[in-house]
Motif scaffolding. Structure first.
Motif, mmCIF file in Angstrom:
data_model
loop_
_atom_site.group_PDB
_atom_site.id
_atom_site.type_symbol
_atom_site.label_atom_id
_atom_site.label_comp_id
_atom_site.label_asym_id
_atom_site.label_seq_id
_atom_site.Cartn_x
_atom_site.Cartn_y
_atom_site.Cartn_z
ATOM 1 N N LEU A 10 0.794 -1.416 0.057
ATOM 2 C CA LEU A 10 -0.106 0.180 0.005
ATOM 3 C C LEU A 10 0.765 1.330 -0.090
ATOM 4 O O LEU A 10 0.547 2.059 -0.673
ATOM 5 C CB LEU A 10 -0.776 0.038 1.150
ATOM 6 C CG LEU A 10 -2.074 -1.153 1.431
ATOM 7 C CD1 LEU A 10 -2.776 -0.865 2.344
ATOM 8 C CD2 LEU A 10 -2.781 -1.171 0.069
ATOM 9 N N ALA A 20 4.023 1.401 -1.344
ATOM 10 C CA ALA A 20 4.430 1.603 -2.635
ATOM 11 C C ALA A 20 3.331 2.356 -3.590
ATOM 12 O O ALA A 20 3.708 2.991 -4.463
ATOM 13 C CB ALA A 20 4.849 0.298 -3.147
ATOM 14 N N ALA A 21 2.176 1.516 -3.544
ATOM 15 C CA ALA A 21 1.188 2.034 -4.400
ATOM 16 C C ALA A 21 0.778 3.524 -4.147
ATOM 17 O O ALA A 21 0.798 4.379 -5.201
ATOM 18 C CB ALA A 21 -0.188 1.315 -3.911
ATOM 19 N N ILE A 75 3.611 5.929 -5.709
ATOM 20 C CA ILE A 75 3.312 5.785 -7.119
ATOM 21 C C ILE A 75 2.399 6.608 -7.540
ATOM 22 O O ILE A 75 2.395 7.699 -8.263
ATOM 23 C CB ILE A 75 3.091 4.460 -7.907
ATOM 24 C CG1 ILE A 75 3.870 3.120 -7.676
ATOM 25 C CG2 ILE A 75 2.556 4.625 -9.038
ATOM 26 C CD1 ILE A 75 3.611 2.002 -8.071
ATOM 27 N N ARG A 108 -7.644 -7.331 0.322
ATOM 28 C CA ARG A 108 -7.318 -6.617 -0.971
ATOM 29 C C ARG A 108 -8.369 -7.393 -2.000
ATOM 30 O O ARG A 108 -8.753 -8.567 -1.746
ATOM 31 C CB ARG A 108 -5.859 -7.271 -1.438
ATOM 32 C CG ARG A 108 -4.622 -6.735 -0.603
ATOM 33 C CD ARG A 108 -4.537 -5.444 -0.392
ATOM 34 N NE ARG A 108 -3.521 -4.979 0.244
ATOM 35 C CZ ARG A 108 -3.440 -4.792 1.698
ATOM 36 N NH1 ARG A 108 -4.800 -4.621 2.352
ATOM 37 N NH2 ARG A 108 -2.495 -4.493 2.296
ATOM 38 N N ALA A 152 0.307 4.333 -15.111
ATOM 39 C CA ALA A 152 0.543 4.882 -13.468
ATOM 40 C C ALA A 152 -0.693 4.487 -12.706
ATOM 41 O O ALA A 152 -0.510 3.920 -11.601
ATOM 42 C CB ALA A 152 0.963 6.355 -13.484
ATOM 43 N N ALA A 160 -0.682 0.826 -12.472
ATOM 44 C CA ALA A 160 0.581 0.440 -11.775
ATOM 45 C C ALA A 160 0.471 0.473 -10.277
ATOM 46 O O ALA A 160 0.675 -0.360 -9.644
ATOM 47 C CB ALA A 160 1.988 1.050 -12.134
ATOM 48 N N ALA A 161 -0.103 1.733 -9.824
ATOM 49 C CA ALA A 161 -0.424 1.958 -8.470
ATOM 50 C C ALA A 161 -1.420 0.561 -7.950
ATOM 51 O O ALA A 161 -1.404 0.088 -7.017
ATOM 52 C CB ALA A 161 -1.148 3.189 -8.210
ATOM 53 N N LEU A 162 -2.588 0.544 -8.709
ATOM 54 C CA LEU A 162 -3.573 -0.508 -8.168
ATOM 55 C C LEU A 162 -2.729 -1.818 -8.308
ATOM 56 O O LEU A 162 -3.241 -2.614 -7.205
ATOM 57 C CB LEU A 162 -4.886 -0.581 -9.160
ATOM 58 C CG LEU A 162 -5.885 0.616 -8.993
ATOM 59 C CD1 LEU A 162 -6.698 0.861 -10.300
ATOM 60 C CD2 LEU A 162 -6.555 0.481 -8.053
ATOM 61 N N ARG A 171 0.238 -2.501 -7.774
ATOM 62 C CA ARG A 171 1.203 -2.635 -6.502
ATOM 63 C C ARG A 171 0.165 -3.000 -5.164
ATOM 64 O O ARG A 171 0.830 -3.562 -4.428
ATOM 65 C CB ARG A 171 1.983 -1.205 -6.643
ATOM 66 C CG ARG A 171 3.163 -1.436 -5.622
ATOM 67 C CD ARG A 171 3.958 -2.539 -6.041
ATOM 68 N NE ARG A 171 4.471 -3.274 -4.813
ATOM 69 C CZ ARG A 171 5.888 -2.929 -4.454
ATOM 70 N NH1 ARG A 171 6.477 -2.156 -4.959
ATOM 71 N NH2 ARG A 171 6.187 -3.473 -3.413
ATOM 72 N N SER A 172 -0.639 -2.309 -5.114
ATOM 73 C CA SER A 172 -1.692 -2.321 -3.886
ATOM 74 C C SER A 172 -2.113 -3.652 -3.808
ATOM 75 O O SER A 172 -2.202 -3.973 -2.443
ATOM 76 C CB SER A 172 -2.570 -1.243 -3.714
ATOM 77 O OG SER A 172 -3.561 -1.767 -4.701
#
Lengths: 287, 316
Positions: free
Chosen positions: A26, A28-29, A32, B82, B104, B107-109, B111-112
């Motif tokens: 979380l 890291a997200a 970003i 999650r 982006a 990528a954030a989604l 990664r989460s």
């Protein structure tokens, strides 16, 4: 329609074992998300220049005032003292408070405004963890920015003062506390802004509430009446000023002065309360 | 709440049990119960304001129901830390931040949820947005945003997919692409649940239908059964000798009603070939003879007519 279910058809959709949910993912997200907004570096760059510039300007004003003073007076004032509010000028740092609080708020309010928060909540149903991750990333970013600003202000102001031999070194008594408390100020304010953003969810309302709480409140509450003085001291701006300031109360004063530990406590409680409230509220409310 | 998958719940079923949501004294969803099965495309139909989006939001844990429960794969969706590996959802394609690039955003989604970063390129390719990956979402057309929403839903390769009005704003090519995608996802064994206020969107896509009106369940059955329920089958006849024909057909046991447009009759109880033969016998000229099969759209309108929230031109 709740008929008996025959066996599931060829379940080719992969049901891989799910890896454990890590808080680090979380973080890291959120990092970003933070760094992929073009407005973030621009705003930060501008505010760094502005606040450091305000310290240099304050020092310049002081240096100019020295040249107006007849030499005899000047000699009488030697040796020069450390001037905390020239190194960390209140107008510059009040601006920094507003900018940091606004950007802290925008990280969450923009997600409510666009509805992105619903996409994110479906991706991560653990809403409290998301708010905590945002808080950690926000605090880290603004502590880094605050450190640059704080050191920049001190070094720039002392460099200007040194042209008249009026600067002090970083090891001078009281300097370190001013550096630390000023470095933490934007992070503290950004967290307050983030908490307000979660509570209010609207840009205008959040920014207004942030400005009221952070900059107007210390002006509205009288520091001289005995009943209101503790409230005045508990505001963030007053706590910051008290911790930057190197002198204690003078024995003959009637105006009460905040204690140093009390000011540190106020400094810690504001962001903690804001984030805790945000985590509680976000878990209970509909998205 | 029972968190382990319930015995007897096979695959990744969406279950809605006695679901109710009230806002003040307005009931948006009223004791709604239905089941959505894997391996099929299920259409979620109802007029605007029927409570479809509210229901989807409750299934996804975005809104707490007033009473009742929902479960996906036997557990409430909110019990997952999650979500992307369990359910992929597209609620509103505008729910993105216009300042970020598509890459982006995804990528954030990814990664989460601890998903490998290669999934981003895979889903972008899947929805045909590879070339637009580095562009800001703010500059996307609605159709492109819908595709990005689908990419988001597919990111975790989930067994359950939910789409709210997915083809809104898409061009015909995009609609066709979506339709193939839904069919393929269902063929892979996934549970596909899509809402729409247009029956025509479901006609070639859905296997099952859940129809609601004013928050209440109207029908939950396979599309074919739904179509067969429709009343109003009949034959439309146009003739200059309407009065004569009416007499002849009534005598033969049919019921005849004048149609809305002049000179036309709607006949029920006799097939078209018998009507044609009777007219010939009695030397009555026919200018039109059409068997009318109610379309799905009509069946839908008929069923939901009483529950339309906003009806033009009729005081309520």
């Amino acid at each position: 329609m709740t008929t008996t279910l025959t066996t599931s058809p060829a379940q080719t959709s992969p049901t891989r074992p799910e890896p454990p949910a890590r808080f680090g993912d979380l973080l890291a997200a959120e990092w970003i998300r933070m760094r992929t907004l073009r407005s973030t570096p621009w705003t930060i760059g501008c505010v760094v220049l502005f606040v450091v510039g305000s310290a240099a300007a304050a020092a310049l004003v002081y240096v100019r005032s020295l040249s107006d003073v007849p030499n005899g007076y000047l000699a009488a004032r030697e040796p020069y003292e450390y001037l905390p509010f020239t190194a960390f000028p209140p107008p510059g740092f009040m601006t920094l408070m507003l900018v940091a609080a606004t950007l802290g708020a925008v990280t969450v309010v923009s997600e409510y405004g666009s509805g992105l928060v619903r996409t994110l909540t479906v991706a991560v149903p653990a809403r409290g963890s998301v708010v905590l991750a945002k808080a950690v990333v926000t605090a880290a970013l603004w502590t880094a920015v605050g450190t640059v600003i704080s050191l920049g202000c001190f070094l720039a102001s002392q460099a200007v003062l040194d042209t008249k031999g009026a600067g002090v070194g970083i090891t001078h008594p009281g300097v370190l506390r001013g550096l630390v408390v000023s470095a933490l100020l934007p992070a503290v304010c950004a967290l307050v802004g983030l908490g307000l953003g979660v509570l209010i969810r609207h840009t205008a309302g959040t920014v207004l509430a942030g400005a009221l709480l952070l900059t107007l409140l210390p002006l509205l509450i009288s520091p001289s009446a005995s009943w209101s003085a503790p409230l005045h001291h508990a505001t963030l701006f007053s706590a910051w000023k008290r911790l930057v300031q190197t002198w204690g109360p003078s024995p003959d004063t009637l105006v009460p002065m905040a204690s140093v530990p009390g000011s540190w406590l106020a400094y810690a409680l504001w962001p903690l309360a804001a984030v805790a409230l945000a985590v509680v509220v976000v878990r209970r409310r509909d998205v | 709440m029972n968190r382990a998958p319930r015995p007897g719940t096979v695959g990744h079923v969406i279950e809605v049990n006695e679901l109710t949501k009230r806002y003040g004294d307005k009931t948006a969803v009223d004791r709604l119960s239905f089941t959505v099965r894997p391996g099929r495309v299920t259409g979620f139909l109802g007029p605007n304001g029927a409570g479809k989006t509210t229901t989807l939001r409750m299934i996804l844990g975005l809104e707490a129901p007033t009473t009742g429960t929902t479960a996906v794969g036997g557990v409430p969706f909110r019990s997952h830390a999650r979500g992307l590996r369990h359910v992929g959802a597209l609620l509103d394609a505008h729910q993105v931040h216009g300042g970020r690039t598509a890459r982006a955003h995804l990528a954030a989604l990814a990664r989460s949820n601890g998903l490998p970063v290669r999934r981003v390129a895979e889903v972008l390719d899947e929805v045909g947005l590879t070339d637009a990956a580095g562009r800001r979402i703010g500059g996307f057309s609605l159709g492109m945003k819908q595709r990005l929403g689908v990419a988001t839903a597919l990111l975790g390769d989930p067994p359950v997919l939910m789409f709210d009005e997915p083809v809104n704003g898409m061009d015909p090519e995009g609609v066709l692409w979506m339709r193939h995608l839904f069919r393929r996802l269902a063929a892979e064994g996934r549970t596909v649940f899509l809402s729409s206020h247009l029956m025509s969107e479901m006609e070639n896509t859905a296997d099952d239908l859940v129809v609601i009106g004013r928050g209440r369940l109207i029908a939950a059955e396979p599309l074919r059964e739904f179509a067969a329920r429709s009343a109003g089958l009949g034959v439309v006849v146009a003739t200059p000798q309407a009065a004569e024909l009416t007499g002849v057909l009534t005598a033969a046991g049919a019921s005849v009603e004048p149609s809305a447009d002049a000179g036309r009759l709607t006949v029920t109880g006799l097939p078209a070939d018998r009507i044609g033969a009777l007219a010939l016998d009695h030397r009555i000229a026919l200018t039109e003879l059409t068997t009318r099969t109610a379309s799905l759209e009509e069946a839908f309108m008929e069923l939901t007519a009483d529950s339309v929230e906003y009806l033009a031109g009729r005081p309520r």
